[in-house]
Design a protein around this motif. Structure first.
Motif, short mmCIF file in Angstrom:
data_model
loop_
_atom_site.label_atom_id
_atom_site.label_comp_id
_atom_site.label_asym_id
_atom_site.label_seq_id
_atom_site.Cartn_x
_atom_site.Cartn_y
_atom_site.Cartn_z
N VAL A 68 0.97 -1.29 0.43
CA VAL A 68 -0.14 0.31 0.15
C VAL A 68 0.98 0.83 0.15
O VAL A 68 0.48 2.45 -0.56
CB VAL A 68 -0.73 -0.51 1.33
N LYS A 69 1.47 1.28 0.60
CA LYS A 69 2.95 3.07 1.23
C LYS A 69 3.73 2.75 -0.40
O LYS A 69 4.10 4.04 -0.38
CB LYS A 69 3.90 2.18 2.47
N ARG A 70 4.35 1.45 -0.31
CA ARG A 70 5.30 1.30 -2.05
C ARG A 70 4.25 2.43 -3.41
O ARG A 70 5.06 2.80 -3.73
CB ARG A 70 5.36 -0.03 -1.68
N ASN A 71 3.03 2.21 -3.00
CA ASN A 71 2.13 2.24 -4.14
C ASN A 71 1.69 3.56 -4.16
O ASN A 71 2.30 4.51 -5.23
CB ASN A 71 1.16 0.86 -4.08
N ARG A 72 1.35 3.96 -2.87
CA ARG A 72 1.41 5.75 -3.18
C ARG A 72 2.23 5.98 -2.55
O ARG A 72 2.10 7.78 -3.42
CB ARG A 72 1.13 5.57 -1.66
N ASP A 73 3.51 5.75 -2.78
CA ASP A 73 5.12 6.73 -2.83
C ASP A 73 4.97 7.13 -4.52
O ASP A 73 5.66 8.05 -4.56
CB ASP A 73 6.04 6.12 -1.43
N VAL A 74 5.16 5.73 -5.08
CA VAL A 74 5.36 5.80 -6.71
C VAL A 74 3.89 6.82 -7.64
O VAL A 74 4.40 7.36 -8.00
CB VAL A 74 5.25 4.33 -7.35
N MET A 75 2.62 6.81 -6.62
CA MET A 75 1.71 7.26 -7.34
C MET A 75 1.76 8.91 -7.33
O MET A 75 1.82 9.60 -8.13
CB MET A 75 0.66 7.21 -6.68
N GLY A 76 2.30 9.33 -5.97
CA GLY A 76 2.51 10.46 -5.50
C GLY A 76 1.53 11.27 -5.23
O GLY A 76 -0.16 10.73 -5.38
N THR A 87 -2.13 13.67 -4.56
CA THR A 87 -3.57 14.03 -5.40
C THR A 87 -3.01 14.57 -7.04
O THR A 87 -4.53 14.65 -8.01
CB THR A 87 -4.48 13.76 -5.03
N ASN A 88 -2.90 15.74 -6.49
CA ASN A 88 -2.27 17.00 -7.34
C ASN A 88 -1.20 16.89 -8.13
O ASN A 88 -0.18 16.77 -7.31
CB ASN A 88 -3.43 18.40 -6.44
N PRO A 89 -1.22 16.81 -9.28
CA PRO A 89 0.11 16.92 -9.99
C PRO A 89 0.80 17.18 -9.54
O PRO A 89 2.17 17.78 -9.62
CB PRO A 89 -0.57 16.49 -11.26
N ALA A 90 0.26 18.68 -9.16
CA ALA A 90 0.97 20.14 -9.02
C ALA A 90 1.89 20.39 -7.45
O ALA A 90 3.38 20.92 -7.19
CB ALA A 90 -0.07 21.22 -9.19
N ASP A 91 1.81 18.73 -6.77
CA ASP A 91 2.17 18.93 -5.85
C ASP A 91 3.05 17.10 -5.59
O ASP A 91 3.63 17.13 -4.48
CB ASP A 91 1.21 18.88 -4.52
N ALA A 92 2.87 17.12 -6.84
CA ALA A 92 3.50 15.58 -6.49
C ALA A 92 4.90 15.74 -7.19
O ALA A 92 5.74 16.75 -7.44
CB ALA A 92 3.39 15.27 -7.52
N ASP A 93 5.95 14.50 -6.03
CA ASP A 93 7.47 14.76 -6.60
C ASP A 93 7.92 14.09 -7.26
O ASP A 93 7.24 13.51 -8.38
CB ASP A 93 7.72 14.29 -4.74
N ASP A 94 9.02 14.46 -7.42
CA ASP A 94 9.79 14.66 -8.94
C ASP A 94 9.30 12.86 -9.31
O ASP A 94 10.14 12.24 -8.08
CB ASP A 94 10.42 14.92 -9.66
N GLY A 95 9.37 12.10 -10.42
CA GLY A 95 10.02 10.65 -10.53
C GLY A 95 8.13 10.03 -9.61
O GLY A 95 8.64 8.65 -10.29
N THR A 96 6.94 10.01 -10.13
CA THR A 96 5.89 9.69 -9.26
C THR A 96 6.00 9.63 -10.20
O THR A 96 5.86 10.79 -11.70
CB THR A 96 5.45 10.47 -8.19
N ILE A 97 3.84 8.92 -10.06
CA ILE A 97 3.42 8.48 -11.97
C ILE A 97 2.95 9.70 -11.86
O ILE A 97 2.48 10.15 -13.20
CB ILE A 97 2.59 7.51 -11.52
N ALA A 143 -0.10 12.42 -14.47
CA ALA A 143 -1.56 13.18 -14.67
C ALA A 143 -1.39 14.37 -15.48
O ALA A 143 -1.02 14.97 -15.66
CB ALA A 143 -1.73 13.43 -13.17
N GLU A 144 -2.54 14.46 -16.02
CA GLU A 144 -3.42 15.80 -16.09
C GLU A 144 -3.86 16.73 -15.88
O GLU A 144 -3.67 18.44 -16.11
CB GLU A 144 -4.00 15.45 -17.76
N SER A 145 -4.67 16.51 -14.49
CA SER A 145 -5.41 17.19 -13.64
C SER A 145 -5.74 16.74 -11.83
O SER A 145 -5.49 15.32 -11.74
CB SER A 145 -6.68 18.00 -13.87
N ILE A 146 -5.83 17.27 -11.25
CA ILE A 146 -6.06 16.71 -10.13
C ILE A 146 -7.11 15.61 -10.00
O ILE A 146 -6.88 14.56 -9.25
CB ILE A 146 -7.06 18.10 -8.84
#
Ligand code: ADP
Ligand code: MG
Length: 140
Positions: free
Chosen positions: A83-91, A93-103, A108-111
């Motif tokens: 669960v955590k491993r997947n949430r980490d690589v997902m990044g 919810t809002n792609p504007a807040d997601a870390d580099d290297g995440t899916i 992502a196109e939008s929140i």
């Protein structure tokens, strides 16, 4: 750390752009194994049931419409602390807040159209896996 399972959806914005393989590669490179996978067209009832926890939120109707706007790929993922491993690589919810290297940062196109869903707890992972898969369809 125990090997556990989580539930993933590659959302319509990603299948539309032919990103099923690219997203799956990022999941695999994060140490997750796809132990079940199917491409489906969700019905409105299925999407409403899946997201029932969000039914009071203002974006619920649009979210359901988005999730049935094209095919999705539902998957069961297995790995250490899945669960955590997947949430980490997902990044985030809002792609504007997601870390580099995440899916989500990458694709992502939008929140709303944020390419992937992932369970947020072991308990919800089991509920969500059971919502879409028979145990016989899962081969670890
Ligand atoms: P996550 O998918 O990161 O667990 P949530 O469970 O909070 O996020 O929300 C479920 C989904 O609802 C999100 O992935 C996204 O597609 C959509 N969503 C969340 N917040 C918004 C919002 N403010 N506006 C539109 N859609 C949203
Ligand atoms: Mg969520």
């Amino acid at each position: 750390m125990a090997v556990t399972r989580t539930f993933s959806i590659i959302k319509p914005d990603a299948t539309r752009r032919n990103l099923t393989g690219a997203v799956t590669k990022m999941l695999e490179e994060a140490g997750l194994r796809v132990v079940a996978s199917k491409r489906i067209q969700m019905t409105k009832e299925q999407a409403e049931g899946f997201y029932a926890v969000h039914k009071e939120r203002p974006f619920f109707g649009e979210l359901v419409d988005f999730m049935i706007s094209g095919p999705v790929v539902v998957q069961v993922l297995e790995g250490e602390d899945a669960v955590k491993r997947n949430r980490d690589v997902m990044g985030a919810t809002n792609p504007a807040d997601a870390d580099d290297g995440t899916i989500r940062k990458t694709y992502a196109e939008s929140i709303e159209a944020n390419s992937v869903h992932g369970s947020d707890s072991d308990e919800n992972a089991k509920i969500e896996i059971d919502y879409f898969f028979d145990e016989k369809e899962i081969v670890g």
